[in-house]
Write a protein that holds these residues in place. Structure first.
Motif, mmCIF file in Angstrom:
data_model
loop_
_atom_site.group_PDB
_atom_site.id
_atom_site.type_symbol
_atom_site.label_atom_id
_atom_site.label_comp_id
_atom_site.label_asym_id
_atom_site.label_seq_id
_atom_site.Cartn_x
_atom_site.Cartn_y
_atom_site.Cartn_z
ATOM 1 N N UNK A 1 0.837 -1.201 0.000
ATOM 2 C CA UNK A 1 0.000 0.000 0.000
ATOM 3 C C UNK A 1 0.870 1.249 0.000
ATOM 4 N N UNK A 2 1.884 1.268 0.853
ATOM 5 C CA UNK A 2 2.760 2.431 0.930
ATOM 6 C C UNK A 2 3.530 2.633 -0.369
ATOM 7 N N UNK A 3 3.988 1.551 -0.984
ATOM 8 C CA UNK A 3 4.707 1.644 -2.271
ATOM 9 C C UNK A 3 3.808 2.260 -3.338
ATOM 10 N N UNK B 1 4.770 10.433 -6.210
ATOM 11 C CA UNK B 1 5.865 10.787 -7.125
ATOM 12 C C UNK B 1 5.303 11.354 -8.421
ATOM 13 N N UNK B 2 4.281 10.688 -8.945
ATOM 14 C CA UNK B 2 3.661 11.141 -10.195
ATOM 15 C C UNK B 2 3.065 12.537 -10.043
ATOM 16 N N UNK C 1 4.874 15.297 -5.511
ATOM 17 C CA UNK C 1 4.778 15.644 -4.089
ATOM 18 C C UNK C 1 5.982 15.149 -3.296
ATOM 19 N N UNK C 2 6.909 14.476 -3.973
ATOM 20 C CA UNK C 2 8.028 13.857 -3.279
ATOM 21 C C UNK C 2 9.361 14.389 -3.794
ATOM 22 N N UNK C 3 10.333 14.472 -2.874
ATOM 23 C CA UNK C 3 11.725 14.722 -3.234
ATOM 24 C C UNK C 3 12.462 13.389 -3.200
ATOM 25 N N UNK C 4 13.410 13.226 -4.106
ATOM 26 C CA UNK C 4 14.175 11.983 -4.182
ATOM 27 C C UNK C 4 15.629 12.271 -3.860
ATOM 28 N N UNK D 1 10.989 11.182 -0.179
ATOM 29 C CA UNK D 1 10.465 11.891 0.993
ATOM 30 C C UNK D 1 9.457 12.956 0.574
ATOM 31 N N UNK D 2 8.455 13.194 1.404
ATOM 32 C CA UNK D 2 7.487 14.248 1.081
ATOM 33 C C UNK D 2 8.158 15.610 1.010
#
Length: 217
Positions: free
Chosen positions: A96-98, A105-106, A109-112, A126-127
């Motif tokens: 679920x988390x994945x 990511x799409x 909303x996330x930094x990599x 990370x958010x």
């Protein structure tokens, strides 16, 4: 616009981009997924039984692991059993988390970041801090200002925060007291469907506290 589960996940992820398995926050993520499936008319709870009533839609693909978890479970899956089984199913909560993180990511909303060191396991997702801050700050006027009005999703999100313990991360002790009062007041004005979803969350809170307390002994 971010969904209930996406907002909850952004606020629950730690500084490693993870939610620890077998704790209140990971189980509440699954409960958020269940609530969102109900909101989208894919699941109903009848006579304390969780029932699939619709096929998974494209807008709910980030919830497919919870949908599949329900589909593959006992036909007499109660809300209490759902919570217990989720606690004991690391694969379902991890998947679920994945899926949620892929969707986030799409949505950008996330930094990599690349994890450094010999034991690096790959990139960390990370958010983005400003998005989490926006979620929390957008709640504040509706909770603490005069003539506050909480939307359905805000009421549900705050109840999920309370269920998971995240309420202590984002709100001071005084704010928590005010928030509790506002949520009680909101119960008199929300529609019956939202009230029912709130009751589901409140019911699972006792189960969550029970299973996580037992795990920590």
């Amino acid at each position: 616009m971010l969904t209930l589960t996406e907002q909850y996940a952004l606020c629950a992820l730690n500084d490693k981009g993870k939610i620890s398995y077998n704790n209140r926050q990971s189980i509440t993520l699954g409960i958020a997924g269940l609530i969102e499936l109900i909101q989208n008319n894919l699941v109903q709870i009848e006579d304390d039984r969780i029932i699939l009533v619709g096929d998974l839609t494209p807008q709910c693909l980030h919830l497919r692991s919870i949908y599949n978890f329900i589909e593959q479970s006992d036909k007499l899956l109660s809300l209490k059993k759902f919570t217990y089984d989720l606690f004991n199913n690391e694969k379902a909560t991890n998947n679920l988390l994945i899926d949620i993180k892929m969707e986030l990511d799409r949505l950008e909303c996330m930094d990599v970041f690349m994890e450094q060191g010999f034991f690096s396991t790959g990139p960390i997702h990370m958010p983005k801090e400003h998005i989490v801050k926006d979620i929390i700050e957008n709640l504040r006027p509706n909770i603490f200002e005069t003539k506050a009005h909480l939307s359905e999703n805000e009421i549900l999100l705050l109840n999920l925060f309370d269920n998971s313990g995240l309420i202590k991360k984002y709100f001071s002790a005084d704010e928590q007291k005010q928030l509790t009062f506002e949520l009680r007041e909101a119960e008199h004005t929300i529609n019956s469907q939202t009230g029912e979803l709130v009751r589901y969350i409140e019911f699972t809170q006792g189960v969550v506290l029970g299973v996580t307390a037992g795990a920590s002994v």
